[in-house]
Design an enzyme around this catalytic site. Sequence first.
Site, PDB file in Angstrom:
ATOM      1  CG  ASP A  38      -1.995   1.878  -4.538  1.00  0.00           C
ATOM      2  OD1 ASP A  38      -1.181   1.561  -3.652  1.00  0.00           O
ATOM      3  OD2 ASP A  38      -2.168   1.219  -5.571  1.00  0.00           O
ATOM      4  CB  SER A  91      -1.294  -2.085  -3.791  1.00  0.00           C
ATOM      5  OG  SER A  91      -0.544  -1.005  -3.289  1.00  0.00           O
ATOM      6  CB  SER A  98      -0.919   0.038   1.227  1.00  0.00           C
ATOM      7  OG  SER A  98      -1.875  -0.991   1.194  1.00  0.00           O
TER       8      SER A  98
END
Length: 357
Positions: A273, A271, A233
């Site tokens: 983001d 992830s 992340s």
Amino acid sequence: MTKRARDYGIQFGVLPTGAFNAITDVPGVLVGQKTVRDDARGAHTGVTAILPHAGNVFKEKVPAGIFLANAFGKMAGYPQVKELGNLETPIVLVNTLNVAAGLDGLIDYTFSFPENDDCRSLNGLVGETNDGIINDIRQRFLTKADVLEALTTASSGPVAEGSVGAGTGTRAFGFKAGIGTASRQLPYKLGGYTVGVLVQANFGGFLTVNGVEVGKALGGYPGQKELEDADGSIMMIVATDAPVLARNLERMAKRAFMGLAKTGGIGSNGSGDFAVAFSTFEGNRIPHVHPAQTPLHVTELANDDMTMLFTATIEATEEAIINSLFAAKAVTGYDGKVMPGLPIEAVLEMLRQAKKL
């Protein structure tokens, strides 16, 4: 003192940096960090707090916008910021399983202001990345006292980078990473505004430094290590003193992902983001209570004046991510495995060969 990417002669973009090349170059912004490290317990984690101003943020809220490129994350407070377009607390960064501690600390911090004795509802903004590869994350080492310490010790000036605060246990592109920051100063004729970025880097992809794809050479066959370590992340916090309101702050947050892409981030399925942008422009602070049916008078840059702020955001985000890697060193995680640091000399040699130093 740890050398940053720019100290080695690496240049990012065309705009000059602020005095500290940090998010704290934006007037009013403070950063506090609490590092929790104990090898015997497997603790490699911490807290990073970003304050938009030194006053009572609950009573004097600031415009804000958030953009989610891939929402595999556990941010607290997003819906209300999206709905109302403002922040009413500092921003706290922690690890995935300590978001509750982040909120608890923010609540106590807000209650510590005597004038908030009527507070019965609070939208604390807490972001996270998962440091569980290095940190024994299930132990949930962080406490609200750690969060309070980060908040109450926040200051202006230089910001520690690498394995500190919420970046203590994070990694990026298969190397130890952490907290990184950078800033840009617009020319006076373009407003003279400052843009600062702070990142909690914990993601994967194909590492690219100043346009040179160093990750391919460092990872064996193309994609080997990068794809194995792609999930993670990143939290990107963008601050500016420009008079920008929520809509255009969200547009600035979107540009942070262009800076992320320049470093080789790929936004993998797992992830989270996230980018948060806020403005410290004092004339646009939003009072918690104001007379009913009384319009707020705010100042807002025209859309046509946003381009250089977008450019500044892209440049500062790229440099902040690379700084997070240059500042971090190898660490032995809770399970005895070593997370290597970025081989800086090898990277510099590749940049020399490409005539990028």
